[in-house]
Design a protein around this motif. Sequence first.
Motif, PDB file in Angstrom:
ATOM      1  N   ALA A  29       0.827  -1.207   0.000  1.00 27.96           N
ATOM      2  CA  ALA A  29       0.000   0.000   0.000  1.00 27.96           C
ATOM      3  C   ALA A  29       0.864   1.260   0.000  1.00 27.96           C
ATOM      4  O   ALA A  29       0.599   2.214  -0.746  1.00 27.96           O
ATOM      5  CB  ALA A  29      -0.927  -0.017   1.211  1.00 27.96           C
ATOM      6  N   LYS A  30       1.903   1.283   0.831  1.00 28.04           N
ATOM      7  CA  LYS A  30       2.767   2.462   0.915  1.00 28.04           C
ATOM      8  C   LYS A  30       3.493   2.710  -0.398  1.00 28.04           C
ATOM      9  O   LYS A  30       3.691   3.864  -0.798  1.00 28.04           O
ATOM     10  CB  LYS A  30       3.767   2.287   2.062  1.00 28.04           C
ATOM     11  N   GLU A  31       3.883   1.637  -1.080  1.00 31.55           N
ATOM     12  CA  GLU A  31       4.537   1.785  -2.381  1.00 31.55           C
ATOM     13  C   GLU A  31       3.599   2.425  -3.407  1.00 31.55           C
ATOM     14  O   GLU A  31       4.046   3.046  -4.369  1.00 31.55           O
ATOM     15  CB  GLU A  31       5.001   0.416  -2.897  1.00 31.55           C
ATOM     16  N   LYS A  32       2.294   2.296  -3.187  1.00 32.56           N
ATOM     17  CA  LYS A  32       1.300   2.866  -4.088  1.00 32.56           C
ATOM     18  C   LYS A  32       0.743   4.191  -3.564  1.00 32.56           C
ATOM     19  O   LYS A  32      -0.215   4.734  -4.122  1.00 32.56           O
ATOM     20  CB  LYS A  32       0.174   1.854  -4.316  1.00 32.56           C
ATOM     21  N   GLY A  33       1.322   4.684  -2.466  1.00 32.92           N
ATOM     22  CA  GLY A  33       0.927   5.981  -1.936  1.00 32.92           C
ATOM     23  C   GLY A  33      -0.330   5.969  -1.092  1.00 32.92           C
ATOM     24  O   GLY A  33      -0.975   7.012  -0.925  1.00 32.92           O
ATOM     25  N   HIS A  34      -0.675   4.821  -0.545  1.00 36.71           N
ATOM     26  CA  HIS A  34      -1.887   4.702   0.272  1.00 36.71           C
ATOM     27  C   HIS A  34      -1.524   4.293   1.703  1.00 36.71           C
ATOM     28  O   HIS A  34      -0.383   3.921   1.983  1.00 36.71           O
ATOM     29  CB  HIS A  34      -2.833   3.655  -0.326  1.00 36.71           C
ATOM     30  N   ASP A  35      -2.528   4.350   2.592  1.00 31.86           N
ATOM     31  CA  ASP A  35      -2.273   3.890   3.956  1.00 31.86           C
ATOM     32  C   ASP A  35      -2.276   2.365   3.990  1.00 31.86           C
ATOM     33  O   ASP A  35      -2.677   1.692   3.036  1.00 31.86           O
ATOM     34  CB  ASP A  35      -3.284   4.477   4.941  1.00 31.86           C
ATOM     35  N   ARG A  36      -1.826   1.811   5.105  1.00 40.85           N
ATOM     36  CA  ARG A  36      -1.629   0.372   5.208  1.00 40.85           C
ATOM     37  C   ARG A  36      -2.935  -0.424   5.041  1.00 40.85           C
ATOM     38  O   ARG A  36      -2.936  -1.522   4.485  1.00 40.85           O
ATOM     39  CB  ARG A  36      -0.979   0.038   6.548  1.00 40.85           C
ATOM     40  N   LEU A  37      -4.054   0.140   5.498  1.00 40.04           N
ATOM     41  CA  LEU A  37      -5.323  -0.578   5.389  1.00 40.04           C
ATOM     42  C   LEU A  37      -5.715  -0.838   3.939  1.00 40.04           C
ATOM     43  O   LEU A  37      -6.378  -1.839   3.639  1.00 40.04           O
ATOM     44  CB  LEU A  37      -6.431   0.219   6.092  1.00 40.04           C
ATOM     45  N   TYR A  38      -5.288   0.039   3.047  1.00 44.96           N
ATOM     46  CA  TYR A  38      -5.559  -0.144   1.614  1.00 44.96           C
ATOM     47  C   TYR A  38      -4.991  -1.489   1.161  1.00 44.96           C
ATOM     48  O   TYR A  38      -5.616  -2.221   0.386  1.00 44.96           O
ATOM     49  CB  TYR A  38      -4.932   1.010   0.835  1.00 44.96           C
ATOM     50  N   GLY A  43      -5.651  -7.382  -0.016  1.00 44.35           N
ATOM     51  CA  GLY A  43      -5.207  -8.721   0.312  1.00 44.35           C
ATOM     52  C   GLY A  43      -6.345  -9.725   0.375  1.00 44.35           C
ATOM     53  O   GLY A  43      -6.131 -10.935   0.189  1.00 44.35           O
ATOM     54  N   VAL A  44      -7.568  -9.261   0.612  1.00 44.89           N
ATOM     55  CA  VAL A  44      -8.730 -10.147   0.662  1.00 44.89           C
ATOM     56  C   VAL A  44      -8.942 -10.825  -0.692  1.00 44.89           C
ATOM     57  O   VAL A  44      -9.285 -12.013  -0.759  1.00 44.89           O
ATOM     58  CB  VAL A  44      -9.993  -9.374   1.090  1.00 44.89           C
ATOM     59  N   GLU A  45      -8.706 -10.097  -1.770  1.00 39.44           N
ATOM     60  CA  GLU A  45      -8.869 -10.678  -3.104  1.00 39.44           C
ATOM     61  C   GLU A  45      -7.853 -11.793  -3.335  1.00 39.44           C
ATOM     62  O   GLU A  45      -8.152 -12.799  -3.985  1.00 39.44           O
ATOM     63  CB  GLU A  45      -8.709  -9.594  -4.176  1.00 39.44           C
ATOM     64  N   LEU A  85     -12.517  -5.025   8.948  1.00 40.03           N
ATOM     65  CA  LEU A  85     -12.374  -5.769   7.692  1.00 40.03           C
ATOM     66  C   LEU A  85     -12.646  -7.252   7.921  1.00 40.03           C
ATOM     67  O   LEU A  85     -13.298  -7.906   7.095  1.00 40.03           O
ATOM     68  CB  LEU A  85     -10.964  -5.563   7.127  1.00 40.03           C
ATOM     69  N   LEU A  86     -12.162  -7.780   9.028  1.00 36.46           N
ATOM     70  CA  LEU A  86     -12.379  -9.183   9.348  1.00 36.46           C
ATOM     71  C   LEU A  86     -13.872  -9.491   9.461  1.00 36.46           C
ATOM     72  O   LEU A  86     -14.376 -10.447   8.856  1.00 36.46           O
ATOM     73  CB  LEU A  86     -11.667  -9.526  10.659  1.00 36.46           C
ATOM     74  N   VAL A  87     -14.593  -8.669  10.233  1.00 37.57           N
ATOM     75  CA  VAL A  87     -16.025  -8.881  10.433  1.00 37.57           C
ATOM     76  C   VAL A  87     -16.761  -8.797   9.099  1.00 37.57           C
ATOM     77  O   VAL A  87     -17.587  -9.666   8.760  1.00 37.57           O
ATOM     78  CB  VAL A  87     -16.595  -7.844  11.425  1.00 37.57           C
ATOM     79  N   THR A 216       7.110 -11.573  -3.822  1.00 39.27           N
ATOM     80  CA  THR A 216       5.799 -11.038  -4.195  1.00 39.27           C
ATOM     81  C   THR A 216       5.033 -10.600  -2.952  1.00 39.27           C
ATOM     82  O   THR A 216       4.924 -11.355  -1.977  1.00 39.27           O
ATOM     83  CB  THR A 216       4.971 -12.096  -4.948  1.00 39.27           C
ATOM     84  N   ARG A 217       4.524  -9.373  -2.959  1.00 38.05           N
ATOM     85  CA  ARG A 217       3.699  -8.898  -1.846  1.00 38.05           C
ATOM     86  C   ARG A 217       2.367  -9.655  -1.847  1.00 38.05           C
ATOM     87  O   ARG A 217       1.858 -10.037  -2.902  1.00 38.05           O
ATOM     88  CB  ARG A 217       3.413  -7.401  -1.981  1.00 38.05           C
ATOM     89  N   TRP A 218       1.769  -9.827  -0.670  1.00 40.44           N
ATOM     90  CA  TRP A 218       0.544 -10.607  -0.597  1.00 40.44           C
ATOM     91  C   TRP A 218      -0.567 -10.073  -1.503  1.00 40.44           C
ATOM     92  O   TRP A 218      -1.254 -10.880  -2.168  1.00 40.44           O
ATOM     93  CB  TRP A 218       0.052 -10.728   0.844  1.00 40.44           C
ATOM     94  N   PRO A 219      -0.827  -8.776  -1.613  1.00 41.60           N
ATOM     95  CA  PRO A 219      -1.921  -8.343  -2.482  1.00 41.60           C
ATOM     96  C   PRO A 219      -1.712  -8.689  -3.962  1.00 41.60           C
ATOM     97  O   PRO A 219      -2.676  -8.694  -4.731  1.00 41.60           O
ATOM     98  CB  PRO A 219      -1.953  -6.821  -2.284  1.00 41.60           C
ATOM     99  N   ASP A 220      -0.474  -8.993  -4.353  1.00 41.63           N
ATOM    100  CA  ASP A 220      -0.193  -9.394  -5.736  1.00 41.63           C
ATOM    101  C   ASP A 220      -0.118 -10.905  -5.899  1.00 41.63           C
ATOM    102  O   ASP A 220       0.050 -11.397  -7.024  1.00 41.63           O
ATOM    103  CB  ASP A 220       1.138  -8.789  -6.200  1.00 41.63           C
ATOM    104  N   PHE A 221      -0.220 -11.646  -4.824  1.00 39.55           N
ATOM    105  CA  PHE A 221      -0.057 -13.108  -4.866  1.00 39.55           C
ATOM    106  C   PHE A 221      -1.316 -13.744  -5.443  1.00 39.55           C
ATOM    107  O   PHE A 221      -2.424 -13.522  -4.960  1.00 39.55           O
ATOM    108  CB  PHE A 221       0.204 -13.635  -3.452  1.00 39.55           C
TER     109      PHE A 221
END
Length: 258
Positions: A29-38, A43-45, A85-87, A216-221
């Motif tokens: 997320a930080k590499e893309k200029g967003h906060d960590r929650l982004y 990562g859910v996808e 996010l979990l809920v 590979t970062r998890w959101p790209d896995f």
Amino acid sequence: MPDHLQNEIDPTKLPNHIAIIMDGNGRWAKEKGHDRLYGHYHGVESVRNILEGCAELNIKYLTLYAFSTENWDRPKDEVDGLMELLVDTIRKEVATLNKNNIKLHVIGDMNTLPPSARKALEEALLETSHNDKFNLILALSYSSRWELLQAVKNIAADVKEGKLTIDTIDQDTLQKYLATSEFPDPDLLIRTSGEYRISNFLLYQLAYAELYFTSTRWPDFRKKHLFEAIIDFQNRRRRFGKTDEQISLREPEQLQHS
């Protein structure tokens, strides 16, 4: 690409249980200029995609390290966002889990989770309890040292009450007191995002697992990364402390029973 890789996988040599440390959401997320929650939201996808990949290969068990006991020390905004996010995710995904005959399990100290998270999880556990094709295990508020400490305390309590004797305690006894007592040990551990650590995850259960690390970062896995890890796993020789010669002698026997 995933289909091509899937064709390279030997269906007779699949890992029965895959465990994944889903690392790199915040950095992605930080590499893309967003906060960590982004990163956590995206990562859910990845979770959905990897579940699909495991189902296609008929993998029986998948354990995801979703939230460690150490993660409670992260900034409050991030922790609160992760719990929300979990809920939200659990409630949205129950129908899909049932449609695909997936049984949900949780390992970890659920008493430390917010009431809303506990309620959502307890409902999902009940609603998916009849499923029997695939087991999805979420490690939440989990750490291996916490798990081992609980096991030791419970064994000590049972010895004190006369339910166990010290002389009868062996490895099988200990495994029955672990949070993972109803699952086989993982055959393959995958960690994303370029870190080479186990990070207090399934320390006892990973004794003979094959370890696979990817940058590979998890959101790209995605499935193709999963298939690459499984192909790598199948190219290794699992000795379990034995020699190559001993393994070679056992392989024909193993093939007869597979």
